[in-house]
Design a protein around this motif. Sequence first.
Motif, PDB file in Angstrom:
ATOM      1  N   GLN A 101       0.815  -1.210   0.000  1.00 34.63           N
ATOM      2  CA  GLN A 101       0.000   0.000   0.000  1.00 34.63           C
ATOM      3  C   GLN A 101       0.852   1.266   0.000  1.00 34.63           C
ATOM      4  OE1 GLN A 101      -0.296  -2.523   2.045  1.00 34.63           O
ATOM      5  NE2 GLN A 101      -2.336  -3.424   1.723  1.00 34.63           N
ATOM      6  N   LEU A 102       2.060   1.179   0.564  1.00 35.18           N
ATOM      7  CA  LEU A 102       2.925   2.357   0.554  1.00 35.18           C
ATOM      8  C   LEU A 102       3.311   2.751  -0.866  1.00 35.18           C
ATOM      9  CD1 LEU A 102       5.315   1.608   3.569  1.00 35.18           C
ATOM     10  CD2 LEU A 102       3.371   3.166   3.497  1.00 35.18           C
ATOM     11  N   GLU A 135       1.619   1.994  -3.577  1.00 35.30           N
ATOM     12  CA  GLU A 135       0.412   2.457  -4.252  1.00 35.30           C
ATOM     13  C   GLU A 135       0.090   3.901  -3.880  1.00 35.30           C
ATOM     14  OE1 GLU A 135      -2.565  -0.302  -3.116  1.00 35.30           O
ATOM     15  OE2 GLU A 135      -1.639  -2.017  -4.146  1.00 35.30           O
ATOM     16  N   ALA A 136       0.240   4.224  -2.603  1.00 33.86           N
ATOM     17  CA  ALA A 136      -0.010   5.604  -2.176  1.00 33.86           C
ATOM     18  C   ALA A 136       1.017   6.552  -2.788  1.00 33.86           C
ATOM     19  CB  ALA A 136       0.034   5.686  -0.650  1.00 33.86           C
ATOM     20  N   ALA A 137       2.260   6.110  -2.892  1.00 31.99           N
ATOM     21  CA  ALA A 137       3.288   6.952  -3.494  1.00 31.99           C
ATOM     22  C   ALA A 137       3.007   7.193  -4.965  1.00 31.99           C
ATOM     23  CB  ALA A 137       4.653   6.292  -3.324  1.00 31.99           C
ATOM     24  N   VAL A 186       0.059   7.244  -6.348  1.00 31.97           N
ATOM     25  CA  VAL A 186      -1.061   8.184  -6.415  1.00 31.97           C
ATOM     26  C   VAL A 186      -0.584   9.613  -6.173  1.00 31.97           C
ATOM     27  CG1 VAL A 186      -3.222   8.858  -5.304  1.00 31.97           C
ATOM     28  CG2 VAL A 186      -2.770   6.449  -5.789  1.00 31.97           C
ATOM     29  N   ASP A 187       0.383   9.788  -5.280  1.00 26.26           N
ATOM     30  CA  ASP A 187       0.917  11.124  -4.975  1.00 26.26           C
ATOM     31  C   ASP A 187       1.880  11.625  -6.034  1.00 26.26           C
ATOM     32  OD1 ASP A 187      -0.553  11.186  -2.685  1.00 26.26           O
ATOM     33  OD2 ASP A 187       1.060  10.481  -1.380  1.00 26.26           O
TER      34      ASP A 187
END
Length: 325
Positions: free
Chosen positions: A211-212, A214-216, A218-219
């Motif tokens: 998830q880290l 994936e979040a990166a 997205v950012d």
Amino acid sequence: MATRSEAETARRGTAPRAATPRPARQRNRTLWFWIFVGPFAAGLALFTYVPLAWSVYLSFFDAHNTVSPTDFVGLDNYTAMLGDPSFRAALLTFAVFTAFIVPATYALSLGLALAVNRLRFAQAFFRSVFFLPTACSYVVAALVWKLSIFNGVRFGLANTVLGWFGADQIAWLSTTDPPWYWLVIVTVRLWLQAGFYMVLFLAGLQRVPPQLYEAAAVDGARPGWQTFRYITFPALRATSVAVVLLLVIGAFQAFDEFYTLLSDARGYPPYARPPLVYLYYTALGQGQNLGLGSAGAVILALIIAVVTVVQARWFGLGGRDEKAV
């Protein structure tokens, strides 16, 4: 009045089985524990702790050619060892070896772990290939490096490759200006241990939550260096600290490759003597000063303990943040 369990037992037509008293069960568990653990604990105490305690005991006596001395000298052995220029030179050799091997092994093992972790096929094969040198004996690997790869004559692999480019032959293990022997010592240790630390980094990489990443993404973080710098590398902090600690302790304990590579029929050269090689010649050489050698071993053990504790405190290993992770 019958209880519910007794009524259920009577309905089924079976007699209630008497429960084993708790103290008896506890005694059985204790008995089986010592049956399995006892032999190993006895062997550990007999072959590890007793020799260590006896070495500390010998360090306070004048023990020439004997392991049962009677002449108590107090701290004289420690004073003589700390004032010995050869012992200080051995500690300097350790410092140089550590400066070479720790960052080189760290970078190579981390790079291998990142490369293997990104594979989509044959990952187990490459993990096994890189880990396989760990099972090799240090003495055998040092002999291969000494006799086949870095042989000081034209038949060595390294000199053969240099000959293709018209370069002169190099006596790798006897040339001190420049000190080419460091290349031989560092490369053999690097080949032997990089695979082991690669596995440690692989375990750390597999613990990083997807998830880290994936979040990166997205950012707007670009895959590659940015992802590694801000996500992967910080997530490997605990693994990195453990790897550095093990590398430094392993460098302190270096003996096999140094002795196999540099010693010959004439003995060991005066350069590149790590602490264990120096203590080996002090305690088991011509003088066989076991008291002085034991004092040096105790000093070395204390240095390892202090360096380990300082590193752990410096990196915050075992702190509140580490436990939370």
